[in-house]
Design a protein around this motif. Structure first.
Motif, PDB file in Angstrom:
ATOM      1  N   VAL A   1       2.037   7.221   9.800  1.00 28.85           N
ATOM      2  CA  VAL A   1       2.651   7.011  11.286  1.00 28.85           C
ATOM      3  C   VAL A   1       3.708   6.276  10.743  1.00 28.85           C
ATOM      4  O   VAL A   1       3.660   5.025  10.109  1.00 28.85           O
ATOM      5  N   GLY A   2       4.939   6.326  11.399  1.00 30.72           N
ATOM      6  CA  GLY A   2       6.483   5.747  10.700  1.00 30.72           C
ATOM      7  C   GLY A   2       6.602   6.015   9.201  1.00 30.72           C
ATOM      8  O   GLY A   2       6.453   7.208   8.813  1.00 30.72           O
ATOM      9  N   ASP A   3       6.864   5.165   8.448  1.00 29.79           N
ATOM     10  CA  ASP A   3       6.938   5.265   7.077  1.00 29.79           C
ATOM     11  C   ASP A   3       5.611   5.109   6.228  1.00 29.79           C
ATOM     12  O   ASP A   3       5.804   5.106   5.134  1.00 29.79           O
ATOM     13  N   ARG A   4       4.773   4.748   6.803  1.00 26.16           N
ATOM     14  CA  ARG A   4       3.746   4.285   6.177  1.00 26.16           C
ATOM     15  C   ARG A   4       2.263   5.040   6.364  1.00 26.16           C
ATOM     16  O   ARG A   4       2.207   5.613   7.350  1.00 26.16           O
ATOM     17  N   PHE A   5       1.509   4.845   5.261  1.00 22.60           N
ATOM     18  CA  PHE A   5      -0.090   5.555   5.459  1.00 22.60           C
ATOM     19  C   PHE A   5      -0.822   4.465   5.791  1.00 22.60           C
ATOM     20  O   PHE A   5      -0.659   3.408   5.264  1.00 22.60           O
ATOM     21  N   TRP A   6      -1.829   4.706   6.703  1.00 23.07           N
ATOM     22  CA  TRP A   6      -2.753   3.709   7.076  1.00 23.07           C
ATOM     23  C   TRP A   6      -4.313   4.448   7.187  1.00 23.07           C
ATOM     24  O   TRP A   6      -4.119   5.552   6.917  1.00 23.07           O
ATOM     25  N   ARG A   7      -5.036   3.698   7.188  1.00 21.47           N
ATOM     26  CA  ARG A   7      -6.492   4.185   7.155  1.00 21.47           C
ATOM     27  C   ARG A   7      -7.171   3.059   8.118  1.00 21.47           C
ATOM     28  O   ARG A   7      -6.934   2.118   8.017  1.00 21.47           O
ATOM     29  N   LEU A   8      -8.410   3.603   8.680  1.00 22.87           N
ATOM     30  CA  LEU A   8      -9.443   2.873   9.318  1.00 22.87           C
ATOM     31  C   LEU A   8     -10.679   2.477   8.189  1.00 22.87           C
ATOM     32  O   LEU A   8     -10.956   3.087   7.337  1.00 22.87           O
ATOM     33  N   GLY A   9     -11.220   1.322   8.575  1.00 27.49           N
ATOM     34  CA  GLY A   9     -12.288   0.936   7.678  1.00 27.49           C
ATOM     35  C   GLY A   9     -13.471   0.031   8.464  1.00 27.49           C
ATOM     36  O   GLY A   9     -13.029  -0.922   9.401  1.00 27.49           O
ATOM     37  N   PHE A  10     -14.486   0.038   8.002  1.00 27.66           N
ATOM     38  CA  PHE A  10     -15.708  -0.718   8.816  1.00 27.66           C
ATOM     39  C   PHE A  10     -16.989  -0.802   7.834  1.00 27.66           C
ATOM     40  O   PHE A  10     -17.182   0.200   6.859  1.00 27.66           O
ATOM     41  N   ASN A  11     -17.633  -1.821   7.892  1.00 28.22           N
ATOM     42  CA  ASN A  11     -18.984  -1.894   7.425  1.00 28.22           C
ATOM     43  C   ASN A  11     -19.920  -1.844   8.622  1.00 28.22           C
ATOM     44  O   ASN A  11     -20.047  -2.832   9.631  1.00 28.22           O
ATOM     45  N   PRO A  12     -20.914  -0.805   8.422  1.00 24.56           N
ATOM     46  CA  PRO A  12     -21.804  -0.767   9.528  1.00 24.56           C
ATOM     47  C   PRO A  12     -22.766  -1.776   9.758  1.00 24.56           C
ATOM     48  O   PRO A  12     -23.372  -1.958  10.920  1.00 24.56           O
ATOM     49  N   LYS A  13     -23.053  -2.727   8.716  1.00 23.57           N
ATOM     50  CA  LYS A  13     -23.781  -3.775   8.864  1.00 23.57           C
ATOM     51  C   LYS A  13     -23.263  -5.141   9.340  1.00 23.57           C
ATOM     52  O   LYS A  13     -24.006  -6.088   9.584  1.00 23.57           O
ATOM     53  N   GLY A  14     -22.100  -4.866   9.517  1.00 25.42           N
ATOM     54  CA  GLY A  14     -21.276  -6.050  10.144  1.00 25.42           C
ATOM     55  C   GLY A  14     -20.497  -7.023   9.145  1.00 25.42           C
ATOM     56  O   GLY A  14     -20.650  -6.633   7.704  1.00 25.42           O
ATOM     57  N   GLU A  15     -19.454  -7.786   9.565  1.00 24.32           N
ATOM     58  CA  GLU A  15     -18.729  -8.655   8.744  1.00 24.32           C
ATOM     59  C   GLU A  15     -18.468  -9.757   9.481  1.00 24.32           C
ATOM     60  O   GLU A  15     -18.295 -10.087  10.519  1.00 24.32           O
ATOM     61  N   GLY A  16     -18.170 -10.892   8.762  1.00 24.62           N
ATOM     62  CA  GLY A  16     -17.873 -12.245   9.185  1.00 24.62           C
ATOM     63  C   GLY A  16     -18.938 -12.900  10.146  1.00 24.62           C
ATOM     64  O   GLY A  16     -20.257 -12.616  10.088  1.00 24.62           O
ATOM     65  N   GLU A  17     -18.254 -13.250  11.329  1.00 28.67           N
ATOM     66  CA  GLU A  17     -19.132 -13.885  12.445  1.00 28.67           C
ATOM     67  C   GLU A  17     -19.868 -12.708  13.100  1.00 28.67           C
ATOM     68  O   GLU A  17     -20.981 -13.186  13.715  1.00 28.67           O
ATOM     69  N   GLY A  18     -19.465 -11.606  13.006  1.00 31.18           N
ATOM     70  CA  GLY A  18     -20.300 -10.517  13.821  1.00 31.18           C
ATOM     71  C   GLY A  18     -21.307  -9.918  13.012  1.00 31.18           C
ATOM     72  O   GLY A  18     -22.209  -9.267  13.793  1.00 31.18           O
ATOM     73  N   ARG A  19     -21.721 -10.221  11.765  1.00 28.16           N
ATOM     74  CA  ARG A  19     -22.723  -9.714  11.021  1.00 28.16           C
ATOM     75  C   ARG A  19     -24.059 -10.578  11.184  1.00 28.16           C
ATOM     76  O   ARG A  19     -24.003 -11.737  11.459  1.00 28.16           O
ATOM     77  N   PRO A  20     -25.183  -9.963  11.460  1.00 26.97           N
ATOM     78  CA  PRO A  20     -25.466  -8.765  11.527  1.00 26.97           C
ATOM     79  C   PRO A  20     -25.451  -7.735  12.712  1.00 26.97           C
ATOM     80  O   PRO A  20     -25.976  -6.616  13.171  1.00 26.97           O
ATOM     81  N   HIS A  21     -24.989  -8.455  14.049  1.00 27.47           N
ATOM     82  CA  HIS A  21     -25.258  -8.003  15.217  1.00 27.47           C
ATOM     83  C   HIS A  21     -24.266  -7.205  16.079  1.00 27.47           C
ATOM     84  O   HIS A  21     -24.363  -6.738  17.029  1.00 27.47           O
TER      85      HIS A  21
END
Length: 343
Positions: free
Chosen positions: A232-252
């Motif tokens: 998109v535009g001049d740059r490539f992008w991608r999505l990423g996630f950890n199914p077990k959670g990260e940071g304050e959201g882990r593991p819920h």
């Protein structure tokens, strides 16, 4: 007799006081006068300050200066080269009267050999002129904020009031030491750029929605999973996630992040603005979970922005996890594009 001695003491004290006061007044006057030559407001737009670094273009030193210190004719230096052009220093040790230089030293730089320059030539110069202070081992640097445009009608620029003669000739100041003086010049050619870097922001750019379906969700490990890259535009992008959670959201909770990657070929590589709407699709209706972010992404690939809690794991069964799969969407609502264009 004793009264006579006291009278003599009073007279001596009074004489000492007068002499001392006069000397102090003289010194204060000299210091004030000396300091005034360093006052940026002494001449409109002109600044004067001391520096230790020698001038980069030219230094002229005159020994036995007393021979010529009262002369009104200008001294013309030898030709020197600086920034691709040839120049001379022009020095008036008693001031250039035609340029308001009464009671001052005047110093100029004149461009030479202009016959070889093309018709209509112009040279823009950031000019600094110098007087060496031998006592302090520093150079009085005189300049202003104006760009000096040399052309056929203006081949000489400088300062008619470089330094007051009362300061320059004062032996307490240190500009004339062992009957020797030094002057200098520093010439920096300003070559205006022909191009500029223009940053523009594109709203809803083409192909700005990316969909990522994750299969076998229940069997995913505790690590970051990445989508394929999208442009998109001049740059490539991608999505990423950890199914077990990260940071304050882990593991819920389930996180989702947008990562900036490399650039398309021939793109101007700069920091990139990315504003994105992140969604977890509701596969049985039209009520997706939403999050958004906007930030400058640095040139180095891998920087990410997003949320650590787009949905709680316990809510996945409410139409978001279907047939052991979930669907993320990224809508790039605004990106920056950089181009090199003429000024």
């Amino acid at each position: 007799m004793e009264n006579g001695r006291w009278s003599l003491r009073v007279i001596c004290f009074a004489f000492f006081f007068i002499i001392t006061s006069s000397s102090a007044e003289f010194l204060i006057q000299q210091v004030t006068e000396y300091n005034s030559s360093y006052n940026p407001n002494a001449n409109l737009g002109v600044t004067r300050e001391l520096r230790t670094v020698r001038p980069s273009s030219k230094i002229v030193t005159i020994g036995n200066f007393s021979v010529v210190m009262e002369r009104f004719e200008p001294y013309e230096s030898s030709v020197f080269e600086a920034s691709g052009y040839k120049w001379r220093l022009i020095l008036y040790v008693t001031g250039n009267k035609d340029d308001g230089g009464n009671n001052h030293v005047s110093l100029y730089v004149r461009i030479e050999d202009t016959e070889s320059l093309p018709t209509g030539w112009e040279v823009d110069v950031d000019l600094k002129l110098f007087v060496f202070n031998a006592r302090r081992r520093k150079y009085l640097t005189v300049t202003d904020e104006a760009v000096k445009r040399y052309n056929q009608g203006n081949r000489e620029w400088g300062f008619g009031q470089l330094i007051p003669l009362s300061t320059f000739r004062n032996p307490n100041q240190g500009f004339i030491v062992q009957n020797t003086v030094s002057f200098g010049a520093e010439i920096f050619i300003i070559r205006p750029v022909g191009q500029q870097e223009r940053v523009s922001f594109v709203s809803n750019p083409p192909d700005n929605v990316f969909t990522w379906r994750i299969l076998r969700f229940s069997s995913l490990e505790d690590k970051i999973y990445y989508s394929s890259e999208f442009l998109v535009g001049d740059r490539f992008w991608r999505l990423g996630f950890n199914p077990k959670g990260e940071g304050e959201g882990r593991p819920h909770a389930i996180p989702i992040f947008l990562y900036a990657q490399g650039f398309r070929p021939n793109a101007v590589e700069t920091s990139t603005w990315g504003a994105v709407n992140l969604r977890l699709r509701h596969q049985l209706g039209s009520n997706p979970k939403r999050a958004s972010s906007a930030a400058w992404y640095p040139i180095q690939p891998g920087h990410r922005e997003g949320v650590s809690n787009i949905i709680l794991r316990k809510d996945l069964q409410d139409g978001y996890l279907v047939k052991d799969s979930i669907v993320f969407e990224a809508e790039m609502v605004r990106v920056s594009v950089t181009n090199i264009v003429p000024v």
